[in-house]
Design a protein around this motif. Structure first.
Motif, PDB file in Angstrom:
ATOM      1  N   MET A 115       0.764  -1.318  -0.190  1.00  7.33           N
ATOM      2  CA  MET A 115      -0.020   0.054  -0.203  1.00  7.33           C
ATOM      3  C   MET A 115       0.693   1.123   0.075  1.00  7.33           C
ATOM      4  SD  MET A 115      -3.086  -1.178  -0.343  1.00  7.33           S
ATOM      5  CE  MET A 115      -4.279   0.156   0.273  1.00  7.33           C
ATOM      6  N   ALA A 116       2.122   1.181   0.559  1.00 10.67           N
ATOM      7  CA  ALA A 116       3.076   2.441   0.615  1.00 10.67           C
ATOM      8  C   ALA A 116       3.773   2.757  -0.955  1.00 10.67           C
ATOM      9  CB  ALA A 116       4.063   2.028   1.516  1.00 10.67           C
ATOM     10  N   ARG A 117       3.198   1.800  -1.859  1.00 10.07           N
ATOM     11  CA  ARG A 117       4.039   2.133  -3.203  1.00 10.07           C
ATOM     12  C   ARG A 117       3.366   3.399  -3.591  1.00 10.07           C
ATOM     13  NH1 ARG A 117       3.793  -3.558  -3.669  1.00 10.07           N
ATOM     14  NH2 ARG A 117       5.870  -4.454  -3.381  1.00 10.07           N
ATOM     15  N   GLN A 118       4.031   4.152  -4.372  1.00 12.72           N
ATOM     16  CA  GLN A 118       3.399   5.628  -5.007  1.00 12.72           C
ATOM     17  C   GLN A 118       2.438   5.151  -6.066  1.00 12.72           C
ATOM     18  OE1 GLN A 118       3.864   8.649  -3.948  1.00 12.72           O
ATOM     19  NE2 GLN A 118       5.650   8.189  -2.381  1.00 12.72           N
ATOM     20  N   ASP A 119       2.773   4.339  -6.840  1.00 13.04           N
ATOM     21  CA  ASP A 119       1.761   4.146  -8.052  1.00 13.04           C
ATOM     22  C   ASP A 119       1.517   2.655  -8.153  1.00 13.04           C
ATOM     23  OD1 ASP A 119       0.389   4.458 -10.126  1.00 13.04           O
ATOM     24  OD2 ASP A 119       2.100   4.604 -11.651  1.00 13.04           O
ATOM     25  N   PRO A 120       0.566   2.185  -7.397  1.00 13.73           N
ATOM     26  CA  PRO A 120      -0.063   0.812  -7.457  1.00 13.73           C
ATOM     27  C   PRO A 120      -0.450   0.114  -8.755  1.00 13.73           C
ATOM     28  CG  PRO A 120      -1.443   1.794  -6.096  1.00 13.73           C
ATOM     29  CD  PRO A 120      -0.386   2.799  -6.430  1.00 13.73           C
TER      30      PRO A 120
END
Length: 128
Positions: A115-120
């Motif tokens: 969930m912390a990824r910028q662009d899932p």
């Protein structure tokens, strides 16, 4: 009472009662014509077995409780061996819960990282 009546009163099957007998947990008296005959004490034993299985004990785990009742105690867990079964089973459950908590923590960590990824990724897997 005969096997069918005991099974009906206890909420089980005649097959289960025969199995309990084959495992030495239940002892039927035989009438002159060979029918199995059971009394109220047998009904108590079967109820104890079913109640203990409902809370997660195995059939083999019920043996000390059955023996305790056969010894004349009012409750199947009045004997030390029965108490030891409770303790052992609780230790098994605690170990299982600990392992499940570890799995849960690992999954929460993975979810948090994802969930912390910028662009899932927006790709979804839908059944066709």
């Amino acid at each position: 009472m005969r096997i069918g009546e005991l099974a009906k009163r206890a909420g089980t099957t005649t097959r289960a009662l025969r199995f309990y007998e084959s495992q030495g947990l239940l002892e039927a008296q035989r009438s002159a014509n060979g029918y199995r005959e059971y009394g109220e004490d047998d009904f108590r034993l079967v109820n104890e077995i079913l109640t203990l299985q409902a809370v997660g004990l195995t059939l083999d785990d019920t043996r000390p409780f059955v023996e305790c009742l056969r010894a004349g105690h009012a409750a199947g867990d009045a004997c030390a061996d029965s108490i030891e079964v409770y303790r052992r089973k609780l230790a098994e459950v605690d170990a299982c819960l600990e392992r499940l908590n570890e799995v849960r923590a690992g999954l929460l960590g993975k979810l948090s990282t994802a969930m912390a990824r910028q662009d899932p990724c927006r790709v979804t897997t839908e059944e066709q």
